[in-house]
Scaffold this motif. Sequence first.
Motif, mmCIF file in Angstrom:
data_model
loop_
_atom_site.group_PDB
_atom_site.id
_atom_site.type_symbol
_atom_site.label_atom_id
_atom_site.label_comp_id
_atom_site.label_asym_id
_atom_site.label_seq_id
_atom_site.Cartn_x
_atom_site.Cartn_y
_atom_site.Cartn_z
ATOM 1 N N GLN A 150 0.862 -1.178 0.000
ATOM 2 C CA GLN A 150 0.000 0.000 0.000
ATOM 3 C C GLN A 150 0.901 1.232 0.000
ATOM 4 N N ASP A 151 0.673 2.139 -0.933
ATOM 5 C CA ASP A 151 1.432 3.384 -0.900
ATOM 6 C C ASP A 151 0.951 4.216 0.282
ATOM 7 N N ALA A 152 1.632 5.304 0.548
ATOM 8 C CA ALA A 152 1.345 6.098 1.749
ATOM 9 C C ALA A 152 -0.090 6.602 1.775
ATOM 10 N N ALA A 153 -0.590 7.110 0.657
ATOM 11 C CA ALA A 153 -1.952 7.658 0.618
ATOM 12 C C ALA A 153 -2.991 6.567 0.873
ATOM 13 N N THR A 154 -2.816 5.415 0.255
ATOM 14 C CA THR A 154 -3.746 4.300 0.440
ATOM 15 C C THR A 154 -3.689 3.783 1.873
ATOM 16 N N PHE A 155 -2.475 3.657 2.404
ATOM 17 C CA PHE A 155 -2.308 3.153 3.767
ATOM 18 C C PHE A 155 -2.944 4.100 4.779
ATOM 19 N N LYS A 156 -2.766 5.385 4.565
ATOM 20 C CA LYS A 156 -3.364 6.382 5.462
ATOM 21 C C LYS A 156 -4.881 6.269 5.430
ATOM 22 N N LYS A 157 -5.468 6.103 4.247
ATOM 23 C CA LYS A 157 -6.921 5.944 4.133
ATOM 24 C C LYS A 157 -7.382 4.673 4.847
ATOM 25 N N SER A 158 -6.597 3.614 4.740
ATOM 26 C CA SER A 158 -6.942 2.359 5.429
ATOM 27 C C SER A 158 -6.953 2.573 6.941
ATOM 28 N N LEU A 159 -5.932 3.253 7.457
ATOM 29 C CA LEU A 159 -5.861 3.511 8.893
ATOM 30 C C LEU A 159 -6.999 4.427 9.355
ATOM 31 N N GLU A 160 -7.322 5.417 8.548
ATOM 32 C CA GLU A 160 -8.445 6.305 8.883
ATOM 33 C C GLU A 160 -9.743 5.517 8.953
ATOM 34 N N GLY A 161 -9.931 4.579 8.038
ATOM 35 C CA GLY A 161 -11.115 3.728 8.048
ATOM 36 C C GLY A 161 -11.175 2.869 9.302
ATOM 37 N N VAL A 162 -10.034 2.343 9.699
ATOM 38 C CA VAL A 162 -9.976 1.546 10.920
ATOM 39 C C VAL A 162 -10.368 2.396 12.133
ATOM 40 N N LEU A 163 -9.843 3.608 12.202
ATOM 41 C CA LEU A 163 -10.166 4.502 13.316
ATOM 42 C C LEU A 163 -11.647 4.868 13.332
ATOM 43 N N ARG A 164 -12.226 5.121 12.148
ATOM 44 C CA ARG A 164 -13.664 5.439 12.079
ATOM 45 C C ARG A 164 -14.502 4.266 12.562
ATOM 46 N N SER A 165 -14.132 3.062 12.168
ATOM 47 C CA SER A 165 -14.913 1.887 12.566
ATOM 48 C C SER A 165 -14.759 1.613 14.065
ATOM 49 N N LYS A 166 -13.615 1.981 14.634
ATOM 50 C CA LYS A 166 -13.387 1.794 16.065
ATOM 51 C C LYS A 166 -14.292 2.727 16.877
ATOM 52 N N ASP A 167 -14.492 3.939 16.336
ATOM 53 C CA ASP A 167 -15.287 4.949 17.064
ATOM 54 C C ASP A 167 -16.772 4.637 17.049
ATOM 55 N N LYS A 168 -17.203 3.736 16.179
ATOM 56 C CA LYS A 168 -18.647 3.414 16.104
ATOM 57 C C LYS A 168 -19.080 2.527 17.228
#
Length: 156
Positions: free
Chosen positions: A138-156
Amino acid sequence: MKKYYIFALICLIGISFSFKPKKEANLQVLEWNEGYTMAAKKKKLLVVDLYTTWCGWCARMDRDTYTDKDVIKMLNNDFVFVKVNPERADKTYMIDTMSLSGAKLMNLLTNGKRLGFPTTVVVDPTKNTIVYAESGYQDAATFKKSLEGVLRSKDK
């Protein structure tokens, strides 16, 4: 007049030393045993980079993705980051009281699926659950989006 030039030179040298460039943050990479314990204690998600020494895409991810300042900031602030080479026979990985080899740890983290390398897994150590697993570069932009998605799902 000569005194003024010397004074101006000293002032310029002093000013130039006061504008040191900001030191770039380094990615905090831990070993599994320390990282797993720390993530559980801090109630943070654990990002696991499963890699091998022979994997070209793993080396590229190290070089391109894990050196990106936004990725570094996110991993250091919001997660605990560990790297695991499951092919190392000299390492033992602990989960609570369970002792695992690298291959068994990878098997556990990937639910027995052979995903290839690199594989990124996000674990919630407080619940002993896999939150995210993705194989491949995963390039940096894709990896960052993946991590952001993980954080969003954690907050739910």
